[in-house]
Design a protein around this motif. Structure first.
Motif, PDB file in Angstrom:
ATOM      1  N   LYS A  82       0.813  -1.217   0.000  1.00  0.00           N
ATOM      2  CA  LYS A  82       0.000   0.000   0.000  1.00  0.00           C
ATOM      3  C   LYS A  82       0.849   1.270   0.000  1.00  0.00           C
ATOM      4  CE  LYS A  82      -4.121  -1.972   2.145  1.00  0.00           C
ATOM      5  NZ  LYS A  82      -5.140  -1.836   3.215  1.00  0.00           N
ATOM      6  N   ARG A  83       2.143   1.119  -0.157  1.00  0.00           N
ATOM      7  CA  ARG A  83       3.027   2.295  -0.141  1.00  0.00           C
ATOM      8  C   ARG A  83       3.410   2.762  -1.547  1.00  0.00           C
ATOM      9  NH1 ARG A  83       6.768   2.476   5.209  1.00  0.00           N
ATOM     10  NH2 ARG A  83       5.274   1.494   6.622  1.00  0.00           N
ATOM     11  N   ASN A  84       3.168   1.933  -2.533  1.00  0.00           N
ATOM     12  CA  ASN A  84       3.485   2.286  -3.923  1.00  0.00           C
ATOM     13  C   ASN A  84       4.947   2.681  -4.089  1.00  0.00           C
ATOM     14  OD1 ASN A  84       3.054   2.705  -6.664  1.00  0.00           O
ATOM     15  ND2 ASN A  84       2.501   4.850  -6.383  1.00  0.00           N
ATOM     16  N   VAL A  85       5.835   1.784  -3.650  1.00  0.00           N
ATOM     17  CA  VAL A  85       7.264   2.006  -3.835  1.00  0.00           C
ATOM     18  C   VAL A  85       7.842   0.873  -4.679  1.00  0.00           C
ATOM     19  CG1 VAL A  85       7.527   3.254  -1.657  1.00  0.00           C
ATOM     20  CG2 VAL A  85       7.891   0.779  -1.704  1.00  0.00           C
ATOM     21  N   GLY A  86       8.871   1.201  -5.456  1.00  0.00           N
ATOM     22  CA  GLY A  86       9.643   0.186  -6.142  1.00  0.00           C
ATOM     23  C   GLY A  86      10.857  -0.160  -5.306  1.00  0.00           C
ATOM     24  N   MET A  87      11.284  -1.414  -5.347  1.00  0.00           N
ATOM     25  CA  MET A  87      12.400  -1.847  -4.518  1.00  0.00           C
ATOM     26  C   MET A  87      13.371  -2.713  -5.330  1.00  0.00           C
ATOM     27  SD  MET A  87      10.496  -2.710  -0.878  1.00  0.00           S
ATOM     28  CE  MET A  87       9.044  -3.479  -1.608  1.00  0.00           C
ATOM     29  N   VAL A  88      14.658  -2.471  -5.111  1.00  0.00           N
ATOM     30  CA  VAL A  88      15.713  -3.278  -5.727  1.00  0.00           C
ATOM     31  C   VAL A  88      16.683  -3.678  -4.620  1.00  0.00           C
ATOM     32  CG1 VAL A  88      17.544  -3.392  -7.459  1.00  0.00           C
ATOM     33  CG2 VAL A  88      15.509  -2.004  -7.889  1.00  0.00           C
ATOM     34  N   PHE A  89      16.944  -4.981  -4.507  1.00  0.00           N
ATOM     35  CA  PHE A  89      17.782  -5.474  -3.422  1.00  0.00           C
ATOM     36  C   PHE A  89      19.085  -6.067  -3.952  1.00  0.00           C
ATOM     37  CE2 PHE A  89      13.362  -5.661  -1.979  1.00  0.00           C
ATOM     38  CZ  PHE A  89      13.452  -4.896  -0.833  1.00  0.00           C
ATOM     39  N   GLN A  90      19.938  -6.537  -3.040  1.00  0.00           N
ATOM     40  CA  GLN A  90      21.231  -7.110  -3.426  1.00  0.00           C
ATOM     41  C   GLN A  90      21.056  -8.308  -4.341  1.00  0.00           C
ATOM     42  OE1 GLN A  90      23.921  -7.941  -0.206  1.00  0.00           O
ATOM     43  NE2 GLN A  90      23.346  -6.112   0.929  1.00  0.00           N
ATOM     44  N   TYR A  91      20.066  -9.134  -4.038  1.00  0.00           N
ATOM     45  CA  TYR A  91      19.823 -10.340  -4.822  1.00  0.00           C
ATOM     46  C   TYR A  91      18.482 -10.198  -5.525  1.00  0.00           C
ATOM     47  CZ  TYR A  91      23.519 -12.130  -1.814  1.00  0.00           C
ATOM     48  OH  TYR A  91      24.706 -12.294  -1.140  1.00  0.00           O
ATOM     49  N   PRO A  92      18.482  -9.831  -6.811  1.00  0.00           N
ATOM     50  CA  PRO A  92      17.223  -9.589  -7.512  1.00  0.00           C
ATOM     51  C   PRO A  92      16.418 -10.867  -7.710  1.00  0.00           C
ATOM     52  CG  PRO A  92      19.044  -9.586  -9.075  1.00  0.00           C
ATOM     53  CD  PRO A  92      19.651  -9.669  -7.702  1.00  0.00           C
ATOM     54  N   VAL A  93      15.117 -10.757  -7.514  1.00  0.00           N
ATOM     55  CA  VAL A  93      14.211 -11.881  -7.747  1.00  0.00           C
ATOM     56  C   VAL A  93      13.703 -11.781  -9.175  1.00  0.00           C
ATOM     57  CG1 VAL A  93      12.068 -12.999  -7.049  1.00  0.00           C
ATOM     58  CG2 VAL A  93      13.553 -11.945  -5.329  1.00  0.00           C
TER      59      VAL A  93
END
Length: 353
Positions: A74-85
């Motif tokens: 519900k926050r409408n954020v995009g996320m990119v982490f160390q290990y991409p899924v």
């Protein structure tokens, strides 16, 4: 509007305080880097922005909306982490499109336009039909970045996305990231322990230590005007010199000074040091005005014909960046001088105004 406001946020895990009373604002459309050593709290702070952790105290607001207790979806954020899924049965283009397929407000034509834009900006067009298992780590992270920005959420969070990427691919990814941030005006928070990444990418850097924000400003200000000894040490390769100093009726004395500096109007209390960047220290073979004698004790070849050297004034070691070979052999006599107006005075680790 995607301004992020963090209001006196604290996060505790039992008796351990990971984030300690952080109060700051990330401006709309800027790239902000959370920079600091491992364990300083930067990832915990980012996870609270994402909704993956809930603050023990304080609030998080996106564009004036309190999202402190909202789940990630519900926050409408995009996320990119160390290990991409990634989805191995989908092509690069399909992976980019996937987050938009369930958004009824985005038409098929708009999805295609966004995917095409990301493919071009990130130089992924030749790989559009490739499957994930055919890509190297750097290209996979490009796809992860592209998928986050293609959604066109107002806020995108990056948690050390280049950590597991080899050096050449890392440089390409950073260049691609710069292109993305210039073209797509999203508010971006980027977590890293790499000062070069932060200095290259950020509009502003939040320097963290022990769960606190030590300084938040433009990269050149953090480098040129650190407010703490920690900031002077952490930023720079090598970090700032810190030289013991004393204050008496004649002014400030230090081994690097031929003559004392004038005392501040309000005499500081605590342990005094003078800070100076290694590139600002001048090393000569013969005495010059305002120089002090030293002994060259170490040297290493840097880049672009520069040398990183160390010289001793008594028991005080001073780091110096020199253009070309030092003016003496190891163990030889040299002379050091500094621009007095570039010296910074610190008391108990904090800069004296």
């Amino acid at each position: 509007m995607a301004e992020i406001v963090i209001e006196h946020v604290t996060k505790r895990f039992g008796s351990f305080t990971a984030v300690d009373d952080v109060h700051m604002t990330f401006a709309d459309g800027e790239v902000a880097c959370l920079l600091g050593p491992s364990g300083c709290g930067k990832t915990t702070l980012m996870r609270m922005l994402a909704g993956l952790e809930r603050p023990s105290e304080g609030r998080v607001l996106f564009g004036g909306r309190d999202v402190t207790r909202l789940p990630p979806r519900k926050r409408n954020v995009g996320m990119v982490f160390q290990y991409p899924v990634m989805y191995p049965t989908l092509s690069v283009a399909e992976n980019l499109e996937l987050p938009m397929r369930h958004d009824r407000s985005v038409s098929t034509a708009e999805r295609k336009r966004r995917v095409d834009e990301v493919l071009d900006v990130l130089d992924l067009r030749p790989l559009a039909g490739a499957f994930i298992e055919q890509l190297d780590a750097g290209s996979r992270q490009k796809v992860a970045v592209g998928r986050a920005v293609a959604r066109q959420s107002e806020i995108v969070l990056f948690d050390e996305p280049t950590t597991n990427v080899e050096v050449n691919a890392k440089l390409q990814l950073i260049r691609a990231f710069k292109r993305v941030t210039k073209r797509l005006k999203q508010t971006i928070v980027y977590v890293t322990h790499d000062q070069t990444e932060a200095m290259t990418l950020a509009d502003r850097i939040a320097l963290m230590k022990d769960g606190r924000i030590m300084q938040y400003d433009r990269p050149q200000v953090l480098y040129g005007q650190p407010t703490t000894e920690f900031g002077g040490w952490f930023l720079g390769n090598p970090g700032m010199n810190f030289i013991p100093a004393e204050l008496d009726s004649r002014g400030i004395h230090a081994p690097i000074l031929a003559e004392p500096l004038p005392a501040p109007a309000s005499p500081p209390r605590g342990q005094l040091t003078l800070g100076i960047r290694p590139e600002l220290v001048r090393m000569t073979g013969a005495p010059t005005e305002g120089s002090v004698g030293a002994i060259l004790v170490d040297q290493a070849i840097g880049i672009a014909g520069r040398y990183l050297t160390k010289a001793k004034i008594g028991e005080t070691v001073v780091k110096v960046n020199t253009d070309g070979r030092p003016p003496a052999a190891l163990g030889g006599a040299v002379h050091l001088s500094v621009p007095r107006d570039r010296l910074m005075l610190f008391a108990d680790g904090n800069r004296v105004s």
